[in-house]
Design a protein around this motif. Structure first.
Motif, mmCIF file in Angstrom:
data_model
loop_
_atom_site.group_PDB
_atom_site.id
_atom_site.type_symbol
_atom_site.label_atom_id
_atom_site.label_comp_id
_atom_site.label_asym_id
_atom_site.label_seq_id
_atom_site.Cartn_x
_atom_site.Cartn_y
_atom_site.Cartn_z
ATOM 1 N N LYS A 96 -15.713 -21.223 47.086
ATOM 2 C CA LYS A 96 -15.767 -22.871 46.984
ATOM 3 C C LYS A 96 -15.036 -23.169 48.241
ATOM 4 C CE LYS A 96 -16.692 -23.361 42.278
ATOM 5 N NZ LYS A 96 -16.555 -23.859 41.007
ATOM 6 N N VAL A 97 -13.794 -22.566 48.369
ATOM 7 C CA VAL A 97 -12.984 -23.208 49.479
ATOM 8 C C VAL A 97 -13.323 -23.110 50.974
ATOM 9 C CG1 VAL A 97 -10.638 -22.561 50.517
ATOM 10 C CG2 VAL A 97 -10.901 -22.514 48.059
ATOM 11 N N ILE A 98 -14.064 -21.853 50.878
ATOM 12 C CA ILE A 98 -14.880 -21.621 52.231
ATOM 13 C C ILE A 98 -16.061 -22.618 52.530
ATOM 14 C CG2 ILE A 98 -16.351 -20.118 53.622
ATOM 15 C CD1 ILE A 98 -14.828 -17.658 52.425
ATOM 16 N N ILE A 99 -16.827 -22.907 51.536
ATOM 17 C CA ILE A 99 -17.692 -23.852 51.499
ATOM 18 C C ILE A 99 -17.183 -25.362 51.740
ATOM 19 C CG2 ILE A 99 -19.352 -25.197 50.235
ATOM 20 C CD1 ILE A 99 -20.232 -22.302 48.778
ATOM 21 N N ALA A 100 -16.041 -25.653 50.979
ATOM 22 C CA ALA A 100 -15.248 -27.006 51.350
ATOM 23 C C ALA A 100 -15.027 -26.979 52.755
ATOM 24 C CB ALA A 100 -14.404 -26.973 50.158
ATOM 25 N N CYS A 115 -16.021 -25.519 55.414
ATOM 26 C CA CYS A 115 -17.058 -25.839 56.288
ATOM 27 C C CYS A 115 -17.880 -27.286 56.155
ATOM 28 C CB CYS A 115 -18.411 -24.854 55.941
ATOM 29 S SG CYS A 115 -17.690 -23.034 56.650
ATOM 30 N N PHE A 116 -17.905 -27.901 55.044
ATOM 31 C CA PHE A 116 -18.310 -29.125 54.846
ATOM 32 C C PHE A 116 -17.379 -30.113 55.694
ATOM 33 C CE2 PHE A 116 -20.690 -32.683 52.770
ATOM 34 C CZ PHE A 116 -19.741 -33.482 52.664
ATOM 35 N N ILE A 117 -16.024 -30.062 55.453
ATOM 36 C CA ILE A 117 -15.241 -30.922 56.024
ATOM 37 C C ILE A 117 -15.225 -30.845 57.574
ATOM 38 C CG2 ILE A 117 -12.636 -31.484 56.283
ATOM 39 C CD1 ILE A 117 -12.418 -30.847 53.218
ATOM 40 N N ALA A 118 -15.004 -29.530 57.998
ATOM 41 C CA ALA A 118 -15.179 -29.590 59.113
ATOM 42 C C ALA A 118 -16.590 -30.114 60.076
ATOM 43 C CB ALA A 118 -15.160 -27.813 59.762
ATOM 44 N N LEU A 119 -17.684 -29.904 59.468
ATOM 45 C CA LEU A 119 -19.046 -30.405 59.870
ATOM 46 C C LEU A 119 -19.062 -31.949 59.568
ATOM 47 C CD1 LEU A 119 -21.310 -27.494 58.799
ATOM 48 C CD2 LEU A 119 -20.594 -28.072 61.194
ATOM 49 N N THR A 120 -18.305 -32.543 59.000
ATOM 50 C CA THR A 120 -18.471 -33.958 58.674
ATOM 51 C C THR A 120 -17.822 -34.748 59.430
ATOM 52 O OG1 THR A 120 -17.594 -33.765 56.609
ATOM 53 C CG2 THR A 120 -19.837 -33.616 56.172
#
Length: 98
Positions: A3-7, A9-14
């Motif tokens: 969940k930390v990795i997904i979060a 990646c989401f923050i970095a891309l947005t």
């Protein structure tokens, strides 16, 4: 952990952290534009000089500015048609006479 990795990646891309274009978010509609490199594409002299501000005979103050170094031709001046002034972001409009 996943969940930390997904979060992350989401923050970095947005946030636009990996976006190209001068370090600002690509959807930004403000007046700021990233500076461009004009070192070889101005068409003008590669040697520039700063001119200090001065007062004309009629009392008009002229602010400091940059110009191409004086030489025997007008074809490499910022104001000559076909050349670009990287300081004012304007294209030249004058026809070279010599």
């Amino acid at each position: 952990m996943i969940k930390v990795i997904i979060a992350f990646c989401f923050i970095a891309l947005t946030t636009g952290a990996f976006a190209k274009g001068g370090g600002h978010h690509s959807s930004y509609k403000g007046a700021y534009k990233a500076p461009k490199s004009y070192s070889y594409s101005t068409g003008s002299s590669s040697s520039h000089e700063r001119v200090n501000g001065y007062v004309k005979n009629n009392g008009t103050y002229v602010s400091p500015y940059k110009r191409t170094t004086k030489d025997s031709t007008q074809y490499n001046n910022f104001s000559t048609k076909g050349n670009y002034n990287p300081y004012t972001h304007k294209n030249g409009t004058k026809k070279a006479t010599h």
